[in-house]
Enzyme design. Structure first.
Site, short mmCIF file in Angstrom:
data_model
loop_
_atom_site.label_atom_id
_atom_site.label_comp_id
_atom_site.label_asym_id
_atom_site.label_seq_id
_atom_site.Cartn_x
_atom_site.Cartn_y
_atom_site.Cartn_z
N CYS A 1 0.83 -1.20 0.00
CA CYS A 1 0.00 0.00 0.00
C CYS A 1 0.87 1.26 0.00
CB CYS A 1 -0.91 0.00 1.23
SG CYS A 1 -1.78 1.56 1.47
N LYS B 1 -11.04 -8.45 6.28
CA LYS B 1 -10.48 -7.80 7.47
C LYS B 1 -10.94 -8.48 8.76
CE LYS B 1 -10.72 -3.63 4.72
NZ LYS B 1 -11.56 -2.49 4.38
N VAL C 1 -5.82 1.11 6.12
CA VAL C 1 -4.43 1.25 6.57
C VAL C 1 -3.84 2.47 5.85
CG1 VAL C 1 -4.18 -1.20 7.04
CG2 VAL C 1 -3.54 -0.34 4.79
N GLU D 1 -5.21 7.50 8.91
CA GLU D 1 -4.98 8.42 7.78
C GLU D 1 -3.48 8.75 7.69
OE1 GLU D 1 -6.97 9.36 5.42
OE2 GLU D 1 -8.88 8.67 6.22
N SER D 2 -2.91 8.52 6.52
CA SER D 2 -1.46 8.61 6.40
C SER D 2 -0.88 9.98 6.79
CB SER D 2 -1.01 8.20 4.99
OG SER D 2 -1.58 8.99 3.99
#
Length: 261
Positions: free
Chosen positions: A52, A79, A92, A105-106
């Protein structure tokens, strides 16, 4: 900005061999998998998916800052219930602290890490400097969809010339930013947060057969070459063959999240 399923297809082979960091837990946890125990007191836990690009942002920051962490990889199509209890959106990257605090949240996970672990700061100290980085990130968020749209349209036999022309314009603006700054990276001569936020998508550009869209962006090309030398980038990267095999499995409707394990 999180990962659900990264729906792209493979492209040409990258010529630069790289190594990736071996995480504590590699194989993904799927529905029915037992829940992991508490997060150890001396580290964080990252819920991720190996391929990802959004989760890679968080891994880059963790690696760059030398933060101790364990990784739990999640099967994004099946999941585990216990993961959905921690993050009902099921996306993720997700961070968990020893106190049971959950951050997702990145960009938010990365800003959290930079604030809680102040060694080797990646964001500027001034409010204006932080705002500049956020503006760049907001602008780049409009580039990201092309990394999905172009491969999908190509796979469906559609005309992608219009999309590629739009992407070339956006890359030209990034190139112009570097030309005006006259710096090695987007906000200085050392890597900062915005470089790590952008990098995972450029890492995949050859595999997605989009390199030609950077044909007239010499400064942007130099930036990618410099990023490839960064230890955190090397530690979170996969080989071209691994990306190709994974994206092939995605295109076939059966993502192999554990490819290569």
């Amino acid at each position: 900005m999180c990962c659900a399923v990264y729906s792209t297809i493979s492209g040409q082979t990258r010529s630069v061999p790289v190594l990736r960091k071996t995480m504590a837990t590699e194989k993904c946890f799927a529905k029915g998998s037992p829940a992991p125990g508490p997060v150890p007191k001396d580290r964080l836990r990252l819920y991720s998916m190996r391929f990802c690009p959004f989760a890679q942002r968080t891994r880059l920051v963790l690696n760059a800052k030398g933060i101790k962490y364990d990784t739990i990889n999640i099967h994004l199509k099946e999941k585990p219930d216990w993961f959905l209890e921690k993050n009902p959106l099921g996306l993720v990257p997700t961070l968990e602290t020893p106190a049971g605090e959950v951050i997702c949240e990145s960009p938010i996970t990365c800003e959290y890490l930079d604030e809680v672990y102040p060694e080797k700061k990646l964001l500027p100290s001034s409010p204006f400097g932080k705002a500049q980085q956020r503006m760049l990130l907001e602008n780049f968020s409009k580039v990201i969809p092309y990394f999905y749209k172009i491969p999908a349209a190509r796979r469906n036999g559609e005309d992608i010339s219009g999309l590629e022309a739009e992407l070339k314009e956006k890359f030209a603006k990034l190139n112009e930013h570097l030309e005006k700054k006259k710096t090695k990276f987007f906000e200085g001569d050392t890597i900062t947060m915005i470089d790590y936020m952008m990098w995972p998508f450029f890492e995949r550009i050859e595999i997605l057969e989009m390199t030609h869209c950077m044909g007239h962006t010499p400064e942007l090309k130099k930036w990618t070459e410099r990023m490839l030398e960064d230890p955190a980038v090397k530690n979170t990267m996969f080989s071209s063959d691994s990306y190709k095999a994974f994206y092939k499995s995605v295109a076939e409707g059966k993502p192999d999240y554990d490819y290569g394990l």
